[in-house]
Design an enzyme around this catalytic site. Structure first.
Site, PDB file in Angstrom:
ATOM      1  N   LYS A   1     -12.322   0.487 -15.411  1.00  0.00           N
ATOM      2  CA  LYS A   1     -12.628  -0.888 -15.009  1.00  0.00           C
ATOM      3  C   LYS A   1     -12.983  -1.767 -16.209  1.00  0.00           C
ATOM      4  CE  LYS A   1     -11.772  -0.498 -10.668  1.00  0.00           C
ATOM      5  NZ  LYS A   1     -10.611  -1.220 -10.080  1.00  0.00           N
TER       6      LYS A   1
ATOM      7  N   ASP B   1       0.850  -1.182   0.000  1.00  0.00           N
ATOM      8  CA  ASP B   1       0.000   0.000   0.000  1.00  0.00           C
ATOM      9  C   ASP B   1       0.887   1.234   0.000  1.00  0.00           C
ATOM     10  OD1 ASP B   1      -3.258   0.230   0.907  1.00  0.00           O
ATOM     11  OD2 ASP B   1      -2.078   2.076   0.912  1.00  0.00           O
TER      12      ASP B   1
ATOM     13  N   TYR C   1     -14.540   6.103 -14.109  1.00  0.00           N
ATOM     14  CA  TYR C   1     -14.323   4.840 -13.401  1.00  0.00           C
ATOM     15  C   TYR C   1     -14.727   3.650 -14.279  1.00  0.00           C
ATOM     16  CZ  TYR C   1     -14.487   1.540  -9.475  1.00  0.00           C
ATOM     17  OH  TYR C   1     -14.286   0.469  -8.628  1.00  0.00           O
TER      18      TYR C   1
ATOM     19  N   ASP D   1       3.676   2.187  -4.386  1.00  0.00           N
ATOM     20  CA  ASP D   1       2.874   3.003  -5.287  1.00  0.00           C
ATOM     21  C   ASP D   1       2.683   2.181  -6.554  1.00  0.00           C
ATOM     22  OD1 ASP D   1       1.901   4.748  -7.209  1.00  0.00           O
ATOM     23  OD2 ASP D   1       3.342   6.342  -6.789  1.00  0.00           O
ATOM     24  N   VAL D   2       1.459   1.797  -6.860  1.00  0.00           N
ATOM     25  CA  VAL D   2       1.231   0.866  -7.981  1.00  0.00           C
ATOM     26  C   VAL D   2       1.471   1.495  -9.341  1.00  0.00           C
ATOM     27  CG1 VAL D   2      -0.386  -0.607  -6.708  1.00  0.00           C
ATOM     28  CG2 VAL D   2      -1.273   1.330  -8.049  1.00  0.00           C
TER      29      VAL D   2
ATOM     30  N   THR E   1     -17.978  -0.085   2.197  1.00  0.00           N
ATOM     31  CA  THR E   1     -16.665   0.386   2.637  1.00  0.00           C
ATOM     32  C   THR E   1     -16.670   1.908   2.498  1.00  0.00           C
ATOM     33  OG1 THR E   1     -15.712   0.285   0.424  1.00  0.00           O
ATOM     34  CG2 THR E   1     -15.539  -1.713   1.783  1.00  0.00           C
TER      35      THR E   1
END
Length: 271
Positions: free
Chosen positions: A169, A43, A165, A69-70, A202
């Protein structure tokens, strides 16, 4: 022939979960550990990742935290190699890290569009690239494995206010399919599947509901809650619902499943 216990077991496996510090990622990491896997929690928020890893260790699991950091290629190489060196291999990668944005197309800036895609799509691409190098025969782990990419129901159907988004996706969905057939053709022994949750209870899920009101798609947050809640025939999902689907795709029972898109959406996409 394997027994059912063997088919569903993850004991001895090593997993890395991106965005694993909080929310859905943390629930996935805990579930993998409870199933017997050794887990690297990556993360960008290292302190939060270490807290989640510590909670897993306190309950008898094996977990480490990795600052990651992805969108950074060097971070990917470092995180995956740390999993191999410290935990003894790499069998499962869950590309969970991502961000959401509620906004109208006419009001979304190119910078916002580009940043979201860099994280949600670029991060998955880098995960596929570097995980495959390590997991394929001849790699540092070299025993094949499973890559599970978190897409969304918004990668299957259009949703007003979520165009940015949805675009990201949807890209994750087809990137997963392309990788699955490529890795099979090259005999990497790596399965790749995408997972498509709807709204989960969440912090991110709550932000989407509240965002509908902010951009004028609902009169207020109460109406947005009714509107979005009503999209799910089985009601809102919980983090454990998604974690359970990850466990299935990660285990031997799903050994003939690759290139699939698994909707975990309470029936939203069936309507």
């Amino acid at each position: 022939m394997s027994t059912l216990d063997q088919l569903y077991a993850l004991a001895g496996k090593v997993a890395l979960v991106t965005g694993g510090a909080r929310g859905l990622g943390a629930e996935i990491a805990r579930a993998l550990a409870q199933a017997g896997a050794r887990v690297a929690i990556s993360d960008i928020q290292f302190d939060a990742a270490e807290l989640t890893a510590g909670n897993i260790r306190e309950t008898g699991g094996i977990a480490i935290a990795v600052k990651h950091d992805v969108t950074c290629e060097a971070d990917w190489e470092g995180a995956l190699h740390k999993a191999v060196e410290v935990l003894g291999g790499l069998d499962i990668v869950v590309n969970n890290a991502g961000i959401e944005q509620v906004g109208l197309i006419t009001e979304t800036t190119l910078e916002e569009f580009t940043r979201l895609h860099a994280i949600n799509v670029g991060g998955v691409f880098l995960g596929l690239k570097h995980a495959a190098r390590i997991m394929r025969p001849g790699g540092a782990a070299g025993r094949g494995g499973v890559i599970i990419n978190l897409s969304s129901v918004a990668g299957l159907v259009g949703v007003p206010g979520l165009s940015n988004y949805c675009s990201s996706k949807g890209a994750v969905r087809l990137l997963s399919k392309a990788a699955s057939v490529e890795f099979a053709a090259l005999d990497y022994r790596i399965r790749v599947n995408s997972l498509h949750p709807a709204i989960i209870k969440t912090e991110l899920g709550t932000n989407v509901v509240n965002g509908f009101a902010k951009v004028g798609l609902a009169a207020d947050e109460e109406e947005a809650e009714r509107l979005i809640g009503g999209m799910h025939p089985l009601g809102y999902g919980q983090p454990q619902d998604v974690a359970s689907a990850v466990l299935f795709l990660a285990c031997g029972a799903a050994g003939w499943i690759t290139g699939a898109e698994l909707a975990v959406d309470g029936g939203l996409s069936a309507q």
